[in-house]
Scaffold this active site. Structure first.
Site, mmCIF file in Angstrom:
data_model
loop_
_atom_site.group_PDB
_atom_site.id
_atom_site.type_symbol
_atom_site.label_atom_id
_atom_site.label_comp_id
_atom_site.label_asym_id
_atom_site.label_seq_id
_atom_site.Cartn_x
_atom_site.Cartn_y
_atom_site.Cartn_z
ATOM 1 C CD1 TRP A 1 12.692 4.895 10.904
ATOM 2 C CD2 TRP A 1 10.649 5.756 11.216
ATOM 3 N NE1 TRP A 1 12.541 5.090 12.235
ATOM 4 C CE2 TRP A 1 11.290 5.628 12.468
ATOM 5 C CE3 TRP A 1 9.353 6.269 11.172
ATOM 6 C CZ2 TRP A 1 10.682 5.988 13.656
ATOM 7 C CZ3 TRP A 1 8.747 6.636 12.354
ATOM 8 C CH2 TRP A 1 9.397 6.494 13.584
ATOM 9 N NE ARG B 1 -27.035 -6.856 -6.370
ATOM 10 C CZ ARG B 1 -26.369 -5.782 -6.774
ATOM 11 N NH1 ARG B 1 -26.600 -4.606 -6.196
ATOM 12 N NH2 ARG B 1 -25.476 -5.857 -7.736
ATOM 13 C CB CYS C 1 -10.750 4.635 -15.012
ATOM 14 S SG CYS C 1 -11.733 5.710 -13.947
ATOM 15 C CG ASN D 1 -18.918 1.574 -9.552
ATOM 16 O OD1 ASN D 1 -19.698 0.777 -10.041
ATOM 17 N ND2 ASN D 1 -17.895 2.071 -10.246
ATOM 18 N NE ARG E 1 10.964 10.189 12.832
ATOM 19 C CZ ARG E 1 12.152 9.605 12.920
ATOM 20 N NH1 ARG E 1 12.430 8.550 12.151
ATOM 21 N NH2 ARG E 1 13.063 10.059 13.727
ATOM 22 C CB SER F 1 -22.284 -1.620 -16.408
ATOM 23 O OG SER F 1 -23.574 -1.309 -15.956
#
Length: 467
Positions: A448, A32, A55, A319, A456, A51
């Site tokens: 919460w 590019r 996963c 990537n 917390r 490519s």
């Protein structure tokens, strides 16, 4: 035809070793930025595919993804259409650093040739760990790292009449492959040398995964060392043996993990780290070599929490590495600052996530810390579909700096780890986290959020430790 650096060329040549995420992202980004008149790009890939999403292989094997080609982001033909000379089924077998050239072998014909480079990108990925055991190379024994590996496993599953599978190892690949085989109707046994599955979690959180896997009908054998793979007279696997028992198997999947594939780099004298991965600078240039870059699963990266180098093989990193390398090769400038070790997976509807350090990571780094665990729900307790969630949080003693978070829960649990990943990257304390302005509505969270509840509790533990 052999070439050498001494030959005059009208344009620079970039050679890329490895045609998956990091390598082809680097090639595409460089293209590019520099057109074909300024930069020639030659890429070598020893497999049949480029490519693709490694996963996604467990979900293809398990049937969630019906078509292999859906895992492929860009085909060899698409890369070639962008003026990238992509040579498939061609393995680079030597890197000559002094001569700035690589020697490649056509795996179909056996012919070899040298190709000179001005700039080199090493993106050789990782390889599945195959233990040195009797029978490990038997028919029916599979590692799963590439699309070729996944296709070979599917071919075995299709041809095998028996329905007993043994998965050796209970890391991400082992757990995901166990689920895939259950989905295909196999009786699945997981043999794991650790005390609990998912060693990327602390054992108390791994225990939750163990219970969920047993709930799926998976037989869990923890704290067991595989001693051999038994075979029939025809050389096909029939059982996995430990010191105490044998587990019948018509197919065996090795889910022990992966190592950086740096055989070429080591032979070329390039610098490797403690985990066997290539060492680079922030621009992903191999240390000490101005015209060589490396990225993806073959490199070690800086852990921003511990300050140490780690090997974390993930497609997200690969990537990003490719984009950064391509920018630098193409005349731009980009850096990769490091990672916090974020990962997410699932066992059916149980979501498993972690980021930052485990307790043993913090111990190894010499950090003093507090650890808290909270039970909460993914939505407001009164809202339909609220599901339980366990959050474990580590914070540095006295300073309160967030060190790590682990989450195990049902729908809506896993991606909450991204909140912690951002907090880790920003170097936030757990007290600062309690003030985070997170989105709230009963269908999405309790008032919460579980991450804030943990923060917390961790803040209180830090204050007590400082008193």
């Amino acid at each position: 035809m052999n070439t050498s650096r001494a030959e005059e060329r009208s344009r620079e040549r970039l050679v890329v070793v490895g045609g998956d995420a990091a390598g082809m992202s680097a090639a595409s980004q460089a293209r590019r930025l520099k057109g074909p008149d300024a930069l020639e790009i030659v890429a070598f890939e020893r497999g049949h595919f480029t490519s693709y999403s490694a996963c996604g292989i467990p979900y293809w094997v398990g049937g969630d993804v019906p078509d292999r080609d859906r895992l492929i982001a860009r085909s060899p033909e698409e890369h070639r259409a962008r003026d990238i000379d992509l040579r498939m089924r061609t393995e680079v077998v030597e890197i000559d650093v002094e001569g700035s050239r690589v020697r490649a072998r056509d795996l179909d014909t056996g012919t070899e040739s040298w190709t000179a480079y001005d700039k080199l990108v090493i993106a050789t990925g990782a390889r599945p760990i195959r233990p040195d055991l009797p029978g490990v190379d038997a028919t029916g024994v599979h590692g799963v790292q590439t699309l070729d590996d996944g296709q070979a496993l599917l071919d075995t599953l299709t041809a095998t009449e028996g329905r007993r599978a043994v998965v050796v190892g209970a890391g991400y690949i082992g757990v995901e492959m166990a689920e895939a085989l259950i989905n295909r109707g196999y009786e699945v046994t997981v043999v794991n040398r650790g005390k609990e599955p998912m060693s990327t979690l602390d054992p108390d959180m791994g225990r939750l995964v163990h219970k969920a896997m047993e709930g799926l009908g998976i037989t869990m054998v923890d704290d067991a060392e595989v001693t051999a793979l038994r075979t029939d007279d025809d050389g096909r696997v029939r059982a996995v043996a430990t010191e105490d028992a044998e587990y019948p198997a018509d197919v065996v999947v090795l889910g022990i993990g992966v190592r950086p594939e740096t055989t070429l780099a080591k032979a070329a004298g390039l610098p490797l780290g403690d985990h066997g991965g290539l060492l680079t600078d922030l621009a992903l240039r191999v240390r000490g070599h101005a015209n060589i870059w490396a990225g993806g699963d073959c490199v070690e990266v800086l852990d921003l929490v511990s300050g140490r180098e780690r090997h974390i093989p993930l497609g997200t990193h690969a990537n990003k590495h490719g984009q950064i390398i391509g920018a630098n090769v193409g005349g731009g400038y980009a850096t990769f600052p490091g990672v916090v070790g974020t990962a997410v997976s699932k066992v059916c509807d149980l979501e498993i996530a972690r980021t930052g350090l485990r307790e043993k990571d913090a111990d190894r780094a010499g950090l003093q810390y507090v650890s808290v665990t909270v039970e909460s729900t993914s939505r407001a307790g009164y809202y339909p579909g609220a599901a339980p969630m366990t959050v474990k949080m580590l914070a540095e003693r006295r300073t309160g700096r967030l060190l790590g978070v682990q989450i195990v829960g049902r729908e809506g649990a896993g991606k909450r780890v991204d909140i912690a990943a951002v907090a880790l990257t920003a170097g936030m304390t757990v007290e600062q986290m309690t003030a985070l302005d997170l989105g709230y509505a009963p269908p999405f969270s309790p008032v919460w959020d579980p991450i804030l509840v943990a923060a917390r509790k961790a803040t209180t533990a830090v204050r007590r430790g400082a008193s």
